[in-house]
Design a protein around this motif. Structure first.
Motif, PDB file in Angstrom:
ATOM      1  N   THR A 228       0.827  -1.211   0.000  1.00 19.36           N
ATOM      2  CA  THR A 228       0.000   0.000   0.000  1.00 19.36           C
ATOM      3  C   THR A 228       0.855   1.252   0.000  1.00 19.36           C
ATOM      4  O   THR A 228       1.961   1.258   0.558  1.00 19.36           O
ATOM      5  CB  THR A 228      -0.935   0.021   1.227  1.00 19.36           C
ATOM      6  OG1 THR A 228      -1.777   1.172   1.139  1.00 19.36           O
ATOM      7  CG2 THR A 228      -0.146   0.083   2.530  1.00 19.36           C
ATOM      8  N   ASP A 229       0.327   2.296  -0.619  1.00 15.60           N
ATOM      9  CA  ASP A 229       0.929   3.624  -0.494  1.00 15.60           C
ATOM     10  C   ASP A 229      -0.063   4.593   0.131  1.00 15.60           C
ATOM     11  O   ASP A 229       0.118   5.805   0.072  1.00 15.60           O
ATOM     12  CB  ASP A 229       1.414   4.155  -1.851  1.00 15.60           C
ATOM     13  CG  ASP A 229       0.299   4.281  -2.878  1.00 15.60           C
ATOM     14  OD1 ASP A 229      -0.884   4.075  -2.520  1.00 15.60           O
ATOM     15  OD2 ASP A 229       0.597   4.596  -4.040  1.00 15.60           O
ATOM     16  N   PHE A 230      -1.115   4.058   0.731  1.00 13.83           N
ATOM     17  CA  PHE A 230      -2.146   4.861   1.385  1.00 13.83           C
ATOM     18  C   PHE A 230      -2.720   5.914   0.441  1.00 13.83           C
ATOM     19  O   PHE A 230      -2.755   7.103   0.724  1.00 13.83           O
ATOM     20  CB  PHE A 230      -1.592   5.509   2.666  1.00 13.83           C
ATOM     21  CG  PHE A 230      -1.211   4.508   3.723  1.00 13.83           C
ATOM     22  CD1 PHE A 230      -2.150   4.018   4.615  1.00 13.83           C
ATOM     23  CD2 PHE A 230       0.093   4.018   3.802  1.00 13.83           C
ATOM     24  CE1 PHE A 230      -1.803   3.074   5.571  1.00 13.83           C
ATOM     25  CE2 PHE A 230       0.438   3.065   4.751  1.00 13.83           C
ATOM     26  CZ  PHE A 230      -0.506   2.597   5.638  1.00 13.83           C
ATOM     27  N   ASP A 231      -3.170   5.420  -0.695  1.00 12.41           N
ATOM     28  CA  ASP A 231      -3.785   6.273  -1.729  1.00 12.41           C
ATOM     29  C   ASP A 231      -2.857   7.411  -2.167  1.00 12.41           C
ATOM     30  O   ASP A 231      -3.288   8.554  -2.339  1.00 12.41           O
ATOM     31  CB  ASP A 231      -5.115   6.839  -1.252  1.00 12.41           C
ATOM     32  CG  ASP A 231      -6.243   5.820  -1.317  1.00 12.41           C
ATOM     33  OD1 ASP A 231      -5.972   4.654  -1.664  1.00 12.41           O
ATOM     34  OD2 ASP A 231      -7.392   6.187  -1.037  1.00 12.41           O
ATOM     35  N   ILE A 238       4.522   0.167   0.306  1.00  8.88           N
ATOM     36  CA  ILE A 238       5.265  -0.532   1.358  1.00  8.88           C
ATOM     37  C   ILE A 238       4.468  -1.774   1.778  1.00  8.88           C
ATOM     38  O   ILE A 238       3.254  -1.856   1.565  1.00  8.88           O
ATOM     39  CB  ILE A 238       5.512   0.368   2.581  1.00  8.88           C
ATOM     40  CG1 ILE A 238       4.166   0.782   3.218  1.00  8.88           C
ATOM     41  CG2 ILE A 238       6.325   1.602   2.185  1.00  8.88           C
ATOM     42  CD1 ILE A 238       4.317   1.473   4.566  1.00  8.88           C
ATOM     43  N   PRO A 239       5.141  -2.753   2.382  1.00 11.54           N
ATOM     44  CA  PRO A 239       4.431  -3.981   2.787  1.00 11.54           C
ATOM     45  C   PRO A 239       3.587  -3.796   4.039  1.00 11.54           C
ATOM     46  O   PRO A 239       4.025  -3.173   5.019  1.00 11.54           O
ATOM     47  CB  PRO A 239       5.570  -4.976   3.044  1.00 11.54           C
ATOM     48  CG  PRO A 239       6.741  -4.119   3.407  1.00 11.54           C
ATOM     49  CD  PRO A 239       6.594  -2.863   2.601  1.00 11.54           C
ATOM     50  N   ILE A 240       2.364  -4.310   3.991  1.00  7.94           N
ATOM     51  CA  ILE A 240       1.592  -4.520   5.219  1.00  7.94           C
ATOM     52  C   ILE A 240       2.097  -5.847   5.762  1.00  7.94           C
ATOM     53  O   ILE A 240       1.747  -6.912   5.259  1.00  7.94           O
ATOM     54  CB  ILE A 240       0.079  -4.588   4.924  1.00  7.94           C
ATOM     55  CG1 ILE A 240      -0.397  -3.321   4.214  1.00  7.94           C
ATOM     56  CG2 ILE A 240      -0.704  -4.810   6.218  1.00  7.94           C
ATOM     57  CD1 ILE A 240      -1.835  -3.405   3.710  1.00  7.94           C
ATOM     58  N   HIS A 241       2.985  -5.788   6.760  1.00  9.57           N
ATOM     59  CA  HIS A 241       3.717  -6.991   7.164  1.00  9.57           C
ATOM     60  C   HIS A 241       3.305  -7.520   8.525  1.00  9.57           C
ATOM     61  O   HIS A 241       4.006  -8.365   9.117  1.00  9.57           O
ATOM     62  CB  HIS A 241       5.220  -6.736   7.151  1.00  9.57           C
ATOM     63  CG  HIS A 241       5.976  -7.778   6.373  1.00  9.57           C
ATOM     64  ND1 HIS A 241       5.707  -9.130   6.480  1.00  9.57           N
ATOM     65  CD2 HIS A 241       6.983  -7.675   5.477  1.00  9.57           C
ATOM     66  CE1 HIS A 241       6.528  -9.803   5.690  1.00  9.57           C
ATOM     67  NE2 HIS A 241       7.309  -8.947   5.056  1.00  9.57           N
ATOM     68  N   ALA A 242       2.158  -7.039   9.035  1.00  4.63           N
ATOM     69  CA  ALA A 242       1.608  -7.605  10.268  1.00  4.63           C
ATOM     70  C   ALA A 242       0.161  -7.166  10.377  1.00  4.63           C
ATOM     71  O   ALA A 242      -0.205  -6.055   9.981  1.00  4.63           O
ATOM     72  CB  ALA A 242       2.386  -7.134  11.495  1.00  4.63           C
ATOM     73  N   ALA A 243      -0.642  -8.057  10.884  1.00  2.00           N
ATOM     74  CA  ALA A 243      -2.015  -7.741  11.269  1.00  2.00           C
ATOM     75  C   ALA A 243      -2.296  -8.528  12.539  1.00  2.00           C
ATOM     76  O   ALA A 243      -1.892  -9.690  12.661  1.00  2.00           O
ATOM     77  CB  ALA A 243      -3.007  -8.115  10.172  1.00  2.00           C
ATOM     78  N   ILE A 244      -2.972  -7.875  13.496  1.00  2.00           N
ATOM     79  CA  ILE A 244      -3.180  -8.536  14.781  1.00  2.00           C
ATOM     80  C   ILE A 244      -4.320  -7.841  15.511  1.00  2.00           C
ATOM     81  O   ILE A 244      -4.553  -6.639  15.328  1.00  2.00           O
ATOM     82  CB  ILE A 244      -1.883  -8.509  15.626  1.00  2.00           C
ATOM     83  CG1 ILE A 244      -1.965  -9.466  16.811  1.00  2.00           C
ATOM     84  CG2 ILE A 244      -1.530  -7.088  16.070  1.00  2.00           C
ATOM     85  CD1 ILE A 244      -0.621  -9.741  17.479  1.00  2.00           C
ATOM     86  N   GLY A 245      -5.057  -8.597  16.310  1.00  2.00           N
ATOM     87  CA  GLY A 245      -6.073  -7.991  17.153  1.00  2.00           C
ATOM     88  C   GLY A 245      -5.434  -7.053  18.152  1.00  2.00           C
ATOM     89  O   GLY A 245      -4.303  -7.283  18.605  1.00  2.00           O
TER      90      GLY A 245
END
Length: 497
Positions: A228-231, A238-245
């Motif tokens: 993503t480059d955030f629009d 850049i990589p979205i390299h983590a997602a977590i609650g």
């Protein structure tokens, strides 16, 4: 890795979105907070606008970059920490939401889970998911969407439907639809994932009427979820390299990497969570099993209890009762409350979470006398936070093979010294308050930074303590106070029946 590299943490929570910027040493250097609307109707249904949330994420990053334009090229990775259980549905091809997100606090699924044919499956639900059957989790909220939004099944039949929690929606939106995924910490809170296999359960999807083809793949928590480059805010993707609650993010950010290490997050609600190791632990009713994270295919499980309203009662004091104009006022008001007052407040605005798990009960104030006034009401509200946490920690202590020896805490309410001291007194445990309150976003940023090769694992174990609170209350006083709280809860439960 260059010394000027930056890592972004997005903490998308119940009340708003925080964009947090960390330097190459893992120190927070800037943050931006943007609130979003709480959409509440006369039935008490709680919703969020998905497009508003996505816009706020992008705007938060834009504001960080606008303060130093070199950041647009220096930000190298991003991690997402999100409110859990909150669920939405959107069209896969257009990313258009088909309805507002149904927020974790919302009890609209209570009617479905109270049906005899569903209640009869409660033990089976717990066996598969590690969770108590409850409208608190995402599954019953999805059932409501299926039953009340005709487009859900229409688009599911066309394979043009996405159903997911906030992490999945943001991944879709930030990658312009190129990616759609979730990970085990969020998936484990849907009441649709088999906690043993970490796959969606066909049996439970059938029970809750959830179209499986609309659910996202479950990846590792530190996977590369997309770019993503955030629009266009950043110079490159850049990589979205983590997602977590958010609660698991806080546990990770606190460095609770060993079994027995425990934390409490004081947000709108609270999650009390213990690292339980690499196996599902048998636990008492009222405490549930969840996944902490899965990194490099290695799973960490947690024992957890959740409170619907903890620090959210402070917002209630400010925004609804108008008793305070700033949360900081609560400390002095509580400390000046009449010592003999025995007012208790049970903040069951949308039912009670752990260890009661009932959506029918509502908020109750008991024990008021002629000396009860503003100070006493404020103190009772603060105390209710600590009493609820104490109930959950007590159950964790009875369930876990390792005792809780110390509690790490995080969230904005940890800056309230009265609350933290009262919490330490009730638990009869020392409390560690970190230097930074933003542990959820920090955990996501650290996980992304480690996965991207920017940080080493050592960043997780360095000392983050700002202040410690040591118990001072004697046993008799502690027992009398907790007995009074449990009587107040019984009164609230009796009125809710």
């Amino acid at each position: 890795m260059a010394d000027d590299v930056l890592v972004l943490g997005i903490d998308q929570s119940t009340q708003g979105t925080k964009a947090l910027l960390f330097d190459a040493k893992g120190e927070i250097i800037d943050k931006e907070t943007i609130p979003h609307r709480q959409i509440i109707n006369d039935k008490g249904y709680v919703e969020h606008n998905l497009n508003e949330i996505a816009a706020n994420v992008i705007e938060g990053v834009r504001r960080l970059v606008s303060r130093d334009l070199t950041r647009a090229s220096r930000i190298a990775a991003v991690g997402l920490s999100v409110q859990r259980e909150t669920v939405g549905a959107w069209q896969k091809s257009t990313l258009k939401p088909l309805y507002n997100a149904i927020v974790w606090q919302c009890a609209r699924g209570a009617e479905f889970v109270s049906r005899d044919e569903v209640k009869s499956k409660a033990d089976r639900v717990r066996e598969i998911t590690g969770l108590e059957l409850s409208e608190f989790f995402s599954a019953a909220k999805i059932t409501w969407l299926v039953d009340n939004v005709p487009e859900i099944l229409e688009f599911a039949a066309k394979n043009d439907l996405c159903i997911g929690n906030i992490d999945s929606f943001l991944i879709s939106r930030l990658t312009n639809g190129e990616a759609f995924a979730t990970e085990p910490s969020n998936a484990s809170r849907t009441q649709l994932m088999d906690i043993h296999t970490l796959n969606w359960s066909n049996e439970l999807c059938t029970l809750f009427k959830v179209p499986m083809n609309a659910l996202p793949p479950i990846l590792d928590s530190d996977a590369l979820f997309g770019m993503t480059d955030f629009d266009g805010v950043l110079e490159r993707k850049i990589p979205i390299h983590a997602a977590i609650g958010d609660s698991q993010g806080a546990l990770f950010g606190q460095g609770c990497l060993k079994p027995g290490q425990t934390k409490t997050t004081y947000g709108t609600g609270s999650s009390i969570m213990m690292n339980a190791g690499d196996k599902v632990v048998s636990c008492k009713r009222g405490i549930v099993n969840s996944v902490g994270w899965r990194r490099s295919s290695k799973v960490t499980y947690v024992l957890e209890g959740n409170i619907n309203y903890s620090a959210g009662v402070i917002s209630w004091l400010k925004d609804d009762l108008k008793l305070i104009s700033d949360p900081k006022e609560t400390k002095d008001l509580a400390e000046h409350a009449h010592a003999a007052d025995k007012t208790y407040f049970v903040p069951a605005f949308s039912g009670l979470g752990a260890p009661y798990f009932t959506g029918s009960v509502r908020g109750t104030i008991v024990g008021m006398s002629r000396v009860t006034g503003k100070n006493e009401i404020v103190r009772a509200a603060l105390d209710s936070i600590a009493y609820q946490v104490n109930d959950v920690v007590g159950l964790i202590r009875k369930s876990a093979p390792i005792d809780v020896s110390e509690l790490s805490v995080d969230g904005g309410a940890t800056r309230n010294d009265y609350l933290m001291q009262f919490q330490a007194d009730l638990l009869n445990l020392p409390l560690k308050v970190p230097k930074d309150a933003e542990l959820s976003g920090m955990g996501a940023a650290y996980m992304a930074g480690i996965a991207a090769g920017i940080y080493s694992n050592d960043i997780l174990i360095r000392d983050k303590t700002l202040k410690s609170f040591i118990p001072k209350m004697d046993d008799k006083t502690r027992n009398n106070k907790t007995d009074g709280w449990h009587k107040a809860v019984k009164t609230a439960l009796a009125q809710g029946c």
